[in-house]
Design a protein around this motif. Structure first.
Motif, PDB file in Angstrom:
ATOM      1  N   HIS A  74       0.852  -1.186   0.000  1.00 46.25           N
ATOM      2  CA  HIS A  74       0.000   0.000   0.000  1.00 46.25           C
ATOM      3  C   HIS A  74       0.888   1.237   0.000  1.00 46.25           C
ATOM      4  N   TYR A 100      -7.530  -2.323  -1.628  1.00 46.98           N
ATOM      5  CA  TYR A 100      -6.370  -1.632  -1.070  1.00 46.98           C
ATOM      6  C   TYR A 100      -5.958  -2.252   0.266  1.00 46.98           C
ATOM      7  N   LEU A 144      -3.445  -5.110   0.201  1.00 38.98           N
ATOM      8  CA  LEU A 144      -2.036  -4.868  -0.067  1.00 38.98           C
ATOM      9  C   LEU A 144      -1.273  -4.864   1.255  1.00 38.98           C
ATOM     10  N   GLY A 197      -1.922  -2.365   4.113  1.00 39.45           N
ATOM     11  CA  GLY A 197      -3.114  -1.620   3.745  1.00 39.45           C
ATOM     12  C   GLY A 197      -4.169  -1.523   4.815  1.00 39.45           C
ATOM     13  N   GLU A 249      -6.942   1.764   5.528  1.00 37.31           N
ATOM     14  CA  GLU A 249      -8.194   1.713   4.776  1.00 37.31           C
ATOM     15  C   GLU A 249      -9.411   1.635   5.700  1.00 37.31           C
ATOM     16  N   TYR A 278      -5.327  10.746   1.322  1.00 34.32           N
ATOM     17  CA  TYR A 278      -4.751   9.896   0.264  1.00 34.32           C
ATOM     18  C   TYR A 278      -3.932  10.665  -0.768  1.00 34.32           C
TER      19      TYR A 278
END
Length: 841
Positions: free
Chosen positions: A562, A627, A630, A633, A637, A658
């Motif tokens: 990520h 996402y 990853l 991540g 997230e 982001y």
């Protein structure tokens, strides 16, 4: 010699001479000094002025070889030996080869030949400051010379049937490195003469239809480049796998080059784009770090000329050569290719060996020969291998490695560790071994496929495997433990740079397409390309460019981390994840650079494959749950009940949480355009819900150096109903549009395409969806904007493609396996429309 007009007496003297210096010969002298030495002379004479460095040296001539054969009375004896040759019988091949080599080695060199070689070596020593003054053409006592002259040289075989445009003879005869003194030079020359009858050379000549006694051997004696203190490798002036002409492929490892050539190490690999290199850019498309576990060095104080030693962990973790050196080698590859193409009057890609001197830091070319596989392929036939059922979705591969050959092969596996066991091998089996080198050639031609633990895509075995049309998977590391003798396996080298071995005999098909028979179309035919590793091969499919390159594929498969986890590496809460990321980003002190590098290389490879045709690159469009999967991540997230219509696409790019991650994407794109010169890239914004959001994204891109205009167009995906309803307003913001039929269908019909419960309703041919598509095309065209489609529908449904053409769409982007058949269908549609009044206005 090329470029000179010697007198008749000079020609006669040259034809009869035992020794010629490299700067006395050229490419036309292949019958005199063999392909390798003729090429060295050609480069010294013609390319030194263009900056290409080649170490000097001399060659014994074909006349010297024939004199040796005649003086020793060897020809009738060799004829008797070869009368009983059966190259398909490995025991017979070994016996014949051993007899022929023993006959050669037991016949002493004539004194005249010894003195000619000794005198030339002495002169070479003097040129490099390690000899004594005196009349070097007078008779010399070799014991005296032994004391005075110790310049280190490489002694290489050069056959007169070697390095032809359609036959490489790569590695068929012997090479000796770090040879010192007259005695060692004479011994090495004698062994080179005998090596014209190695088992592999006999087998290769028989396969190629060469008479064993009509091939002469020259020996090149060349000043060593001290790459034992630096690095060396192989490069091609084209991509050796796909035949893509616009890229130079370079391999590098520490130490002397034999390890790379023989496939004994997994080298670093680089790919450089030639067109923009010529314009002064720095277009290194790919950089892959090899393991480089050992290096070949001088055996100082030992009993051998060279020896292998381990490479330190610190050196293994970095590239063997710098970016500047990569670019210099690529420029030389272009110079050499251009020169040989001009001399031969036909495009001539080259196979080149290079070395870096650790004492001076200078790069040198030590060999160059015509490439013999891709240059022989027909440009009018596209042959592709394809599995007829899915094979990678649930079952992991037995092993993976670097793919050689763009084919699929299969059979019963045979694990062999030693060349002396090759008699066990049966025709059609899959050869599995630690490494292959030319000694294995007698069975390689019988293999269904080849799989090795070690080696790179430019080793001799890979060259021969390509030439024989055999798929090979090299550098697997665990092939001999992952695969068992007798196990039925399928080896796939047809799906990009990374190949795999699967358990069982999986069904596949071979598709041949006559490209010269494809009709032109008014509608642009573009291609959806996700995998950069497959891009160079896909470029051979006739199309007008890339309609959709998804950054998600590069991020998920090549980056795997990520972006916010890289930007906030020190703040990662999960220690296990942090260790995994540290391992993956080894060599990157500033972790975000890893993301930018990998993304830039992936984008650049796709753009270069289709250059100068457009390559539309869609910025990242992961959903939050994707996402989160990853590395790192989950810490960054949110949990969304329906991520399909949540925080994705444009709405992420300007969000304060982001925007730093989106800036990395912009940096990668900016690098590809400005540093690599690939101006054919067109960024495309996905899932942009409102015109205001579109303007905010463009402002964010501009803040990161991607300013719309000035040669940079920015497109938008048309996939949300608001994009269609407000098409006129969006036309004032973006330069072009591409319909995403998958999302447009689900949002028009109000369903989640990932839900099995409603998936039966999902159909791009639904009347409501087609009405939206029709409206979008009409409105964007009315506003003077380009409009295409990159969704799945035209690949799956010919009638949908026909509908699009009828509406006057500018371009249709298709999956690679649908390009040919859909192009034919569109050509038929356009022909029928022209008969009844044309396309939609």
């Amino acid at each position: 010699m090329l470029g000179t007009a010697p007198t008749l007496m000079t020609e006669i003297a040259r034809d009869r001479a035992f020794i010629l210096w490299f700067d006395e010969v050229g490419i036309d002298d292949l019958p005199l000094v063999g392909g390798k030495n003729a090429s060295l002379g050609e480069m010294i004479g013609q390319l030194a002025s263009k900056g290409v460095n080649v170490p000097n040296g001399f060659a014994s001539t074909a006349a010297a070889y024939r004199y040796f054969i005649a003086q020793a009375g060897l020809e009738p004896k060799l004829q008797r030996i070869f009368a009983d040759l059966d190259v398909d019988n490995l025991q017979n091949l070994r016996q014949i080869g051993e007899q022929a080599r023993s006959l050669m080695l037991n016949a002493p060199f004539p004194q005249e030949l010894e003195l000619a070689i000794a005198n030339a070596y002495t002169q070479l020593c003097d040129r490099y400051g390690s000899g004594a003054d005196g009349d070097l053409l007078a008779p010399i006592h070799t014991d005296l010379v032994e004391c005075l002259h110790h310049t280190d040289v490489a002694v290489r075989s050069s056959a007169t049937a070697e390095d032809l445009p359609d036959a490489s003879f790569a590695g068929q005869q012997e090479t000796y490195l770090n040879v010192h003194g007259v005695k060692q030079v004479l011994e090495a020359c004698h062994k080179c003469f005998a090596s014209i009858f190695t088992d592999r050379a006999i087998s290769y000549r028989a396969t190629r239809g060469f008479d064993h006694l009509n091939v002469d051997l020259s020996v090149g004696v060349q000043k060593m480049v001290r790459s034992d203190l630096a690095a060396s490798g192989v490069m091609f002036s084209i991509d050796p796998e796909t035949g893509f002409r616009n890229a130079a492929s370079i391999c590098a490892a520490y130490g002397l080059g034999e390890n790379v050539v023989q496939g004994a190490v997994n080298p670093d690999e680089f790919l450089v784009f030639k067109p923009t290199l010529a314009d002064g850019f720095r277009p290194i498309l790919q950089k892959r770090l090899g393991s480089k576990a050992m290096k070949m060095v001088y055996d100082v104080g030992g009993s051998k000329l060279t020896t292998n030693v381990p490479v330190t962990e610190a050196d293994r973790a970095k590239f063997a050569i710098s970016d500047d050196e990569i670019l210099t080698l690529a420029r030389w590859a272009v110079i050499i290719e251009d020169h040989y193409s001009a001399v031969r009057g036909i495009y001539t890609p080259m196979d080149i060996e290079w070395a870096k001197d650790g004492e001076t830091g200078q790069l040198y070319i030590v060999q160059a020969r015509p490439e013999t596989v891709q240059s022989q392929k027909s440009a009018n036939i596209l042959r592709s291998y394809r599995f007829t059922s899915p094979h990678q979705s649930t079952i992991p591969a037995l092993t993976i490695g670097s793919a050689v050959g763009e084919r699929i092969g299969q059979g019963s596996a045979r694990v062999i560790f030693d060349v002396h066991q090759i008699a066990q091998f049966q025709p059609g089996e899959v050869l599995v071994t630690n490494k292959t080198d030319p000694d294995w050639e007698p069975i390689m031609k019988k293999a269904g496929a080849i799989v090795t633990n070690q080696g790179g895509r430019t080793c001799h075995a890979a060259i021969i495997a390509r030439e024989m049309g055999i798929p090979a998977l090299v550098g697997c590391s665990d092939a001999t433990t992952a695969i068992s003798t007798g196990q039925a396996v399928t080896v796939s080298c047809a799906e990009g740079d990374i190949g795999r071995v699967d358990d069982g005999l999986l069904p596949f098909e071979v598709i041949e397409t006559q490209l010269s028979q494809l009709p032109p179309t008014h509608t642009q035919i573009l291609m959806n390309v996700g995998n950069p590793d497959a891009a160079l091969g896909l470029a051979a499919i006739p199309c007008d460019g890339v309609g959709l390159a998804r950054l998600e594929f590069i991020i998920a498969n090549q980056i795997k981390v990520h972006p916010l986890a890289l930007l906030n590496f020190d703040l990662l809460a999960d220690a296990t994840v942090k260790r995994e990321i540290a391992k993956l980003t080894l060599g990157y002190p500033h972790k975000p650079d890893f993301f930018v590098d990998k993304l830039a290389h992936g984008i650049a490879t796709i753009a270069a494959a289709f250059y100068p045709r457009p390559a539309i690159v869609r910025m990242s469009d992961f959903k939050s749950n994707e996402y989160a999967n990853l590395l790192g991540g989950r810490q960054f997230e949110p949990h969304e009940e329906n991520p399909m219509i949540g925080w994705r696409g444009a709405s992420r790019y300007y969000d304060p949480t982001y925007r730093a991650a989106f800036a990395l994407e912009c940096q990668a794109l900016k690098r590809v355009r400005e540093e690599m010169g690939l101006m054919n890239i067109i960024p495309m914004i996905p899932f942009c819900r409102t015109p205001a959001e579109g303007r905010r994204v463009l402002a964010e891109m501009a803040a990161n150096g991607l300013v719309q205009g000035n040669g940079l167009e920015v497109y938008m995906m048309c996939e949300v109903p608001s994009n269609v309803i407000l098409a006129a307003e969006f036309s004032q913001i973006f330069d072009g549009f591409s319909i995403g039929s998958n999302d447009l269908t689900q949002l028009t019909l109000g369903l989640d395409r990932d839900s099995e419960l409603v998936s039966h309703i999902f159909d791009e041919r639904n009347q409501a969806v087609m009405a939206m598509v029709k409206m979008a095309i009409a409105t964007f065209r009315a506003n003077g904007k380009k409009i295409g489609i990159c969704g799945q529908a035209p690949s799956d449904y010919p009638e949908f493609a026909r509908f699009l053409v009828e509406q006057g769409i500018d371009s249709i982007s298709l999956n690679p396996d649908s390009v040919i058949k859909t192009r034919l269908e569109i050509a038929r549609v356009e022909a029928s429309l022209s008969e009844i009044g044309g396309r939609s206005a």
